[in-house]
Write a protein that holds these residues in place. Structure first.
Motif, PDB file in Angstrom:
ATOM      1  N   PRO A  19       0.892  -1.068   0.100  1.00 62.88           N
ATOM      2  CA  PRO A  19       0.023  -0.155   0.126  1.00 62.88           C
ATOM      3  C   PRO A  19       0.757   1.237  -0.191  1.00 62.88           C
ATOM      4  O   PRO A  19       0.257   2.480  -0.149  1.00 62.88           O
ATOM      5  CB  PRO A  19      -0.753  -0.006   1.451  1.00 62.88           C
ATOM      6  CG  PRO A  19       0.002  -1.136   2.040  1.00 62.88           C
ATOM      7  CD  PRO A  19       0.762  -1.893   1.329  1.00 62.88           C
ATOM      8  N   ALA A  20       2.186   1.110   0.364  1.00 58.02           N
ATOM      9  CA  ALA A  20       2.889   2.245   0.199  1.00 58.02           C
ATOM     10  C   ALA A  20       3.325   2.921  -1.052  1.00 58.02           C
ATOM     11  O   ALA A  20       3.885   4.016  -1.431  1.00 58.02           O
ATOM     12  CB  ALA A  20       4.299   1.977   0.859  1.00 58.02           C
ATOM     13  N   GLY A  21       3.119   1.883  -2.159  1.00 57.44           N
ATOM     14  CA  GLY A  21       3.199   2.188  -3.534  1.00 57.44           C
ATOM     15  C   GLY A  21       2.321   3.265  -4.134  1.00 57.44           C
ATOM     16  O   GLY A  21       1.308   3.432  -3.743  1.00 57.44           O
ATOM     17  N   ARG A  22       2.836   4.257  -4.886  1.00 62.41           N
ATOM     18  CA  ARG A  22       1.904   5.126  -5.557  1.00 62.41           C
ATOM     19  C   ARG A  22       1.312   4.676  -6.746  1.00 62.41           C
ATOM     20  O   ARG A  22       0.227   5.005  -7.400  1.00 62.41           O
ATOM     21  CB  ARG A  22       2.867   6.543  -5.959  1.00 62.41           C
ATOM     22  CG  ARG A  22       3.123   7.080  -4.805  1.00 62.41           C
ATOM     23  CD  ARG A  22       4.046   8.443  -5.068  1.00 62.41           C
ATOM     24  NE  ARG A  22       4.735   8.971  -4.099  1.00 62.41           N
ATOM     25  CZ  ARG A  22       5.722   9.525  -3.996  1.00 62.41           C
ATOM     26  NH1 ARG A  22       6.535   9.738  -5.119  1.00 62.41           N
ATOM     27  NH2 ARG A  22       6.310   9.924  -2.888  1.00 62.41           N
ATOM     28  N   ARG A  23       2.095   3.687  -7.645  1.00 64.00           N
ATOM     29  CA  ARG A  23       1.674   2.974  -8.682  1.00 64.00           C
ATOM     30  C   ARG A  23       1.992   1.708  -8.592  1.00 64.00           C
ATOM     31  O   ARG A  23       3.067   1.289  -7.934  1.00 64.00           O
ATOM     32  CB  ARG A  23       2.438   3.592 -10.102  1.00 64.00           C
ATOM     33  CG  ARG A  23       1.933   5.176 -10.139  1.00 64.00           C
ATOM     34  CD  ARG A  23       2.831   5.728 -11.272  1.00 64.00           C
ATOM     35  NE  ARG A  23       4.283   5.743 -11.311  1.00 64.00           N
ATOM     36  CZ  ARG A  23       5.052   6.430 -10.239  1.00 64.00           C
ATOM     37  NH1 ARG A  23       4.514   6.846  -9.394  1.00 64.00           N
ATOM     38  NH2 ARG A  23       6.160   6.178 -10.113  1.00 64.00           N
ATOM     39  N   GLU A  91      11.104   5.314 -15.371  1.00 64.13           N
ATOM     40  CA  GLU A  91      10.146   5.272 -14.315  1.00 64.13           C
ATOM     41  C   GLU A  91      10.667   6.366 -13.124  1.00 64.13           C
ATOM     42  O   GLU A  91      11.751   6.557 -12.925  1.00 64.13           O
ATOM     43  CB  GLU A  91       9.906   3.938 -13.713  1.00 64.13           C
ATOM     44  CG  GLU A  91       9.005   3.621 -12.751  1.00 64.13           C
ATOM     45  CD  GLU A  91       7.376   4.047 -13.206  1.00 64.13           C
ATOM     46  OE1 GLU A  91       7.055   5.116 -12.720  1.00 64.13           O
ATOM     47  OE2 GLU A  91       6.989   3.538 -14.016  1.00 64.13           O
ATOM     48  N   ARG A  92       9.641   6.741 -12.362  1.00 64.02           N
ATOM     49  CA  ARG A  92      10.064   7.559 -11.162  1.00 64.02           C
ATOM     50  C   ARG A  92       9.893   6.897 -10.017  1.00 64.02           C
ATOM     51  O   ARG A  92       9.250   5.560 -10.070  1.00 64.02           O
ATOM     52  CB  ARG A  92       8.786   8.829 -11.258  1.00 64.02           C
ATOM     53  CG  ARG A  92       9.065   9.662 -12.196  1.00 64.02           C
ATOM     54  CD  ARG A  92       8.297  10.988 -12.394  1.00 64.02           C
ATOM     55  NE  ARG A  92       6.760  10.710 -12.000  1.00 64.02           N
ATOM     56  CZ  ARG A  92       5.748   9.876 -12.573  1.00 64.02           C
ATOM     57  NH1 ARG A  92       5.953   9.807 -13.920  1.00 64.02           N
ATOM     58  NH2 ARG A  92       4.465   9.683 -12.082  1.00 64.02           N
ATOM     59  N   VAL A  93      10.079   7.364  -8.834  1.00 61.86           N
ATOM     60  CA  VAL A  93      10.112   6.916  -7.428  1.00 61.86           C
ATOM     61  C   VAL A  93       8.460   6.646  -7.032  1.00 61.86           C
ATOM     62  O   VAL A  93       7.761   7.398  -7.545  1.00 61.86           O
ATOM     63  CB  VAL A  93      10.554   7.779  -6.330  1.00 61.86           C
ATOM     64  CG1 VAL A  93      10.343   7.399  -5.008  1.00 61.86           C
ATOM     65  CG2 VAL A  93      12.036   7.767  -6.573  1.00 61.86           C
ATOM     66  N   GLY A  94       8.329   5.656  -6.373  1.00 67.68           N
ATOM     67  CA  GLY A  94       7.006   5.053  -6.145  1.00 67.68           C
ATOM     68  C   GLY A  94       5.989   4.093  -6.778  1.00 67.68           C
ATOM     69  O   GLY A  94       5.234   3.773  -6.285  1.00 67.68           O
ATOM     70  N   LEU A  95       6.916   3.260  -7.504  1.00 68.82           N
ATOM     71  CA  LEU A  95       6.402   2.324  -8.445  1.00 68.82           C
ATOM     72  C   LEU A  95       6.656   1.113  -7.500  1.00 68.82           C
ATOM     73  O   LEU A  95       7.836   1.145  -6.963  1.00 68.82           O
ATOM     74  CB  LEU A  95       6.873   2.206  -9.965  1.00 68.82           C
ATOM     75  CG  LEU A  95       6.436   0.808 -10.683  1.00 68.82           C
ATOM     76  CD1 LEU A  95       5.109   0.948 -11.323  1.00 68.82           C
ATOM     77  CD2 LEU A  95       7.629   0.503 -11.760  1.00 68.82           C
TER      78      LEU A  95
END
Length: 195
Positions: A19-23, A91-95
């Protein structure tokens, strides 16, 4: 003739999202159709993509907990891995990346993820399907895919290899050593042990 398990043998957890992921990107080597419980803990509007290997390529929307997931099908394993390599390059941070499938496939995904700078807590591996193995010949360095027996014929040098329970994460393969090195032609019974 099988040996006791070694500590290098990977263990896998049940499929669950972070659940900590953005994508969230799921990559599977089969017709992966996650259950609604898979997405428990994610906000309904969390961006989710599901990439699968099928006979024909297409893009569609798939339901996920009141939101939508982008569903993308690929023609082959090579095509999906190539697309993943390209995607992770930008890709960016959060994946959060989830690899689902045969052991050889999920470790190919893990190698791409690590090469592109993802930390080990940013991708998860979930083994499903056959227990068949990718075997690395320690003699000629060839790789033989989909081995389900305790002894396999090397695809490179033709040696009869005993499939050890030693797994190399770097090679994404189990070690295979020549079973009749000391007495050529003396090969134990071949058994189906990795269905």
């Amino acid at each position: 003739m099988s040996a006791p398990p070694m500590f290098s043998r990977p263990t896998y957890e049940a499929l669950a999202v972070d659940p900590a992921g953005r994508r969230h990107l799921f990559v599977a080597d089969h017709r992966f159709e996650p259950s609604p419980e898979t997405f428990a803990g994610l906000p309904a509007d969390a961006p989710v993509e599901i990439w699968r290997t099928l006979a024909e390529a297409r893009v569609a929307a798939a339901p996920h907990e009141g939101g939508g997931a982008v569903l993308r099908d690929f023609r082959s394993r090579a095509q999906i891995l190539d697309a993943l390599d390209h995607r992770l390059s930008r890709e960016r941070v959060g994946l959060r990346l989830y690899a689902v499938g045969l052991e050889s496939f999920i470790w190919d995904v893990a190698k791409i993820a690590a090469d592109k700078g993802l930390d080990r807590d940013e991708y998860r591996l979930f083994h499903v399907g056959s227990q068949s193995r990718r075997v690395y010949c320690v003699h000629c360095r060839a790789v033989t895919e989909n081995v389900s027996t305790n002894i396999a014929t090397c695809s490179g040098c033709g040696a009869h290899l005993f499939v050890r329970d030693h797994f190399s994460r770097r090679l994404a393969a189990f070690a295979g050593v020549q079973v009749d090195a000391e007495v050529p032609g003396e090969i134990p019974a071949i058994e189906e042990v990795y269905p």
